[in-house]
Design an enzyme around this catalytic site. Structure first.
Site, mmCIF file in Angstrom:
data_model
loop_
_atom_site.group_PDB
_atom_site.id
_atom_site.type_symbol
_atom_site.label_atom_id
_atom_site.label_comp_id
_atom_site.label_asym_id
_atom_site.label_seq_id
_atom_site.Cartn_x
_atom_site.Cartn_y
_atom_site.Cartn_z
ATOM 1 C CE LYS A 1 -2.596 2.546 3.524
ATOM 2 N NZ LYS A 1 -1.475 3.294 4.083
ATOM 3 C CG ASN A 2 2.429 2.791 3.479
ATOM 4 O OD1 ASN A 2 1.239 3.013 3.255
ATOM 5 N ND2 ASN A 2 2.925 2.737 4.712
ATOM 6 N NE ARG B 1 0.311 12.589 6.873
ATOM 7 C CZ ARG B 1 0.654 13.737 7.406
ATOM 8 N NH1 ARG B 1 -0.261 14.578 7.793
ATOM 9 N NH2 ARG B 1 1.907 14.050 7.569
ATOM 10 C CB CYS C 1 -5.477 6.513 10.161
ATOM 11 S SG CYS C 1 -6.155 5.090 9.343
ATOM 12 N NE ARG D 1 -0.448 10.613 9.931
ATOM 13 C CZ ARG D 1 -0.788 9.519 9.265
ATOM 14 N NH1 ARG D 1 -2.019 9.085 9.303
ATOM 15 N NH2 ARG D 1 0.100 8.857 8.562
ATOM 16 N N PRO D 2 1.182 17.000 11.205
ATOM 17 C CG PRO D 2 2.889 18.041 12.406
ATOM 18 C CD PRO D 2 1.961 16.866 12.434
ATOM 19 C CB ILE D 3 2.211 18.786 5.836
ATOM 20 C CG1 ILE D 3 1.253 19.973 5.810
ATOM 21 C CG2 ILE D 3 1.433 17.488 5.723
ATOM 22 C CD1 ILE D 3 0.622 20.195 4.445
ATOM 23 C CG ASP D 4 6.229 20.760 10.575
ATOM 24 O OD1 ASP D 4 5.608 19.689 10.455
ATOM 25 O OD2 ASP D 4 7.162 20.903 11.389
ATOM 26 C CG ASP E 1 2.313 1.619 9.391
ATOM 27 O OD1 ASP E 1 1.927 2.529 10.135
ATOM 28 O OD2 ASP E 1 2.550 1.789 8.174
ATOM 29 C CB ILE F 1 6.375 6.875 14.690
ATOM 30 C CG1 ILE F 1 7.615 5.971 14.671
ATOM 31 C CG2 ILE F 1 6.218 7.627 13.372
ATOM 32 C CD1 ILE F 1 8.924 6.655 14.394
ATOM 33 N NE ARG G 1 -7.033 4.647 4.690
ATOM 34 C CZ ARG G 1 -6.046 5.140 5.409
ATOM 35 N NH1 ARG G 1 -6.204 5.337 6.693
ATOM 36 N NH2 ARG G 1 -4.902 5.460 4.856
HETATM 37 C C1 UD1 Z 1 3.875 7.060 6.359
HETATM 38 C C2 UD1 Z 1 3.021 5.834 6.122
HETATM 39 C C3 UD1 Z 1 2.394 5.341 7.412
HETATM 40 C C4 UD1 Z 1 3.477 5.132 8.463
HETATM 41 C C5 UD1 Z 1 4.365 6.377 8.608
HETATM 42 C C6 UD1 Z 1 5.551 6.154 9.542
HETATM 43 C C7 UD1 Z 1 2.206 6.074 3.854
HETATM 44 C C8 UD1 Z 1 1.034 6.304 2.948
HETATM 45 N N1 UD1 Z 1 1.972 6.161 5.162
HETATM 46 O O1 UD1 Z 1 3.002 8.079 6.855
HETATM 47 O O2 UD1 Z 1 1.735 4.102 7.136
HETATM 48 O O3 UD1 Z 1 2.854 4.865 9.701
HETATM 49 O O4 UD1 Z 1 4.881 6.745 7.325
HETATM 50 O O5 UD1 Z 1 6.309 5.077 9.119
HETATM 51 O O6 UD1 Z 1 3.301 5.779 3.405
HETATM 52 N N2 UD1 Z 1 5.679 14.767 10.908
HETATM 53 C C9 UD1 Z 1 5.772 16.090 11.235
HETATM 54 N N3 UD1 Z 1 5.835 17.004 10.227
HETATM 55 C C10 UD1 Z 1 5.799 16.646 8.900
HETATM 56 C C11 UD1 Z 1 5.702 15.274 8.584
HETATM 57 C C12 UD1 Z 1 5.645 14.363 9.610
HETATM 58 O O7 UD1 Z 1 5.802 16.463 12.414
HETATM 59 O O8 UD1 Z 1 5.848 17.509 8.023
HETATM 60 C C13 UD1 Z 1 5.589 13.769 12.008
HETATM 61 C C14 UD1 Z 1 4.212 13.067 11.988
HETATM 62 O O9 UD1 Z 1 3.261 13.831 12.662
HETATM 63 C C15 UD1 Z 1 4.519 11.769 12.670
HETATM 64 C C16 UD1 Z 1 5.949 11.469 12.210
HETATM 65 O O10 UD1 Z 1 6.493 12.716 11.776
HETATM 66 O O11 UD1 Z 1 4.473 11.913 14.053
HETATM 67 C C17 UD1 Z 1 6.035 10.447 11.088
HETATM 68 O O12 UD1 Z 1 5.338 10.920 9.980
HETATM 69 P P1 UD1 Z 1 5.713 10.495 8.475
HETATM 70 O O13 UD1 Z 1 6.966 9.692 8.474
HETATM 71 O O14 UD1 Z 1 5.655 11.713 7.627
HETATM 72 O O15 UD1 Z 1 4.494 9.534 8.127
HETATM 73 P P2 UD1 Z 1 3.506 9.596 6.901
HETATM 74 O O16 UD1 Z 1 4.261 9.892 5.650
HETATM 75 O O17 UD1 Z 1 2.321 10.414 7.244
#
Ligand code: UD1
Length: 408
Positions: free
Chosen positions: A11-12, A81, A105, A110-113, A296, A318, A388
């Protein structure tokens, strides 16, 4: 449980690869594509953008020659997401993008900063207003050095997608190293990109003029493999798990061995797991970025430890809200205490079936693992989360002797 389980495609991996297809402006044929609802949502996004798509028998065909739109409607963005991955792909493909903030989920904030800061370093103008992100790269993105403050999976993928056609060289350091990132890189290189990576988390992308279409097979889903292994372990089963990449689950194999399972590799892409009558506890499981124990897998493995002999300890590093399955496991008779990042599981002799509700994807998988070993019937609602990420999980489990039935 006895017999063989064939693991679905990842999936990922498939989600960022499908987004990447729009950069090619050509036809891409992707094999081993899992038939899960996140793929169907991605298909809708691709069609909205103007792509032609076909999805049959785990083969996904995308033709992005006529991509015409640079925005994604709010209702599609909210559904998952990983829709945020289209930001990097759209900017590369069309030079601009207009997206609302993504859903998915609820695992805590889950910020995108990290995504936004890194895009800005490449020269992308991002205007955040009324929940919308308007992005424009003017005369093109410029390669630069980006050091991530955390190896975010999504940010790493987004920046790879944004930089494949950028001017010059982009160097990402402290990037995520998950196998799905490497799969995306392999796919893009097959489309004509120039990306090198090393196992210390550095990724070097030389911008190229254009990408072309290709045919590609995505890697097996390591989390689905771990979920089925947890189901076998908690039911004292003996099952061959086929279509895996053993290296990709190497941080989890010792967890099964510590619990008393015997794992025997059969060949390059299959292994056999034999579980004892009762599992031993796992002393300490800490979720970490790859190659550490995957977040996961935390929920399905926790479900497995609920009936193990002794105390198992989990530390979730995480996500801040990834213990939502605990309340439901308690309904099945588990003994678990949570404080902040830590969950302590006192193994009980038996769980007993009850009505439970899934609240996220991997939590849903955990409830299936627990329900299989529980005495009596377990009724799980919230299957939209399960769908999903797992393709025909009930059929797969029934083939190895479980009794799982989907009811309206
Ligand atoms: C991806 C996976 C998800 C997995 C996760 C961690 C997909 C579709 N999803 O999610 O299944 O659980 O990796 O292995 O591939 N964070 C920030 N700022 C940001 C981005 C992330 O603070 O801009 C934080 C998140 O809130 C979280 C942590 O970093 O606490 C990990 O997030 P990230 O590695 O980005 O996970 P996803 O890409 O959302």
């Amino acid at each position: 449980m006895e017999g063989e389980v064939k693991i679905q495609g990842s999936k990922n991996s498939i989600l960022p690869i499908l987004a990447a297809c729009i950069i090619c402006k050509d036809e891409c044929i992707i094999h081993n594509c899992p038939n899960i609802s996140d793929v169907h949502i991605t298909k809708k996004i691709l069609e909205y953008l103007g792509c032609k798509t076909e999805f049959e028998n785990n083969v996904f065909v995308v033709n992005s020659k006529n991509i015409s739109k640079n925005d994604i409607p709010d209702n599609l963005m909210r559904k998952m997401r990983s829709s945020i991955i289209f930001m990097g792909a759209l900017v590369s493909s069309l030079g601009s993008a207009c997206l609302s903030l993504p859903g998915g989920c609820e695992l805590g904030p889950r910020p995108i900063d990290i995504h936004i800061d890194s895009f800005r370093q490449m020269g992308l103008k991002i205007n955040e207003r009324h929940g919308k992100l308007k992005c424009d790269c003017g005369s093109g993105l410029i390669g630069c050095n980006i050091a991530f403050s955390f190896p975010s999976v999504g940010a790493t993928e987004n920046l790879i997608l944004a930089s494949v056609l950028a001017k010059g060289t982009t160097i990402l350091t402290n990037a995520a190293k998950e196998p799905e990132i490497i799969d995306l890189i392999h796919f893009l290189n097959k489309c004509g990109a120039d990306i090198k990576y090393s196992h210390n988390g550095t990724i070097i992308i030389e911008g190229v003029e254009r990408l072309h279409g290709t045919e590609y097979t995505v890697i097996p889903d390591r989390i689905a493999a771990i979920t089925y292994m947890a189901a076998v372990a908690s039911t004292s089963g003996s099952v061959v798990i086929k279509n895996i990449v053993e290296d990709n689950i190497s941080s989890v194999i010792p967890i099964f061995e510590e619990a008393g399972c015997i794992i025997n590799p059969i060949d390059k892409c299959s292994l056999k797991i034999d579980a004892p009558a009762r599992l031993y506890c796992n002393r300490l499981i800490r979720t970490m970025p790859y190659p550490g124990f995957p977040t996961d897998a935390q929920a399905p493995i926790m479900a497995m430890t609920t009936t193990a002999d002794g105390t198992s300890v989990f530390v979730e590093n995480i996500f801040s809200n990834r213990y939502k399955h605990v309340g439901e496991l308690l309904r099945l008779g588990a003994d678990i205490k949570v404080e902040d990042k830590v969950a302590i599981v006192e193994g009980v002799k038996r769980l007993s079936g009850a009505k439970v509700n899934a609240m996220d994807l991997r939590g849903a998988a955990a409830l299936i693992v627990a329900g299989l070993s529980a005495e009596g019937t377990t009724e799980i609602s919230g299957l939209e989360y399960l769908d999903r990420g797992y393709e025909k999980i009930e059929e797969t489990l029934c083939k190895v002797g479980a009794y799982v039935k989907r009811v309206e």
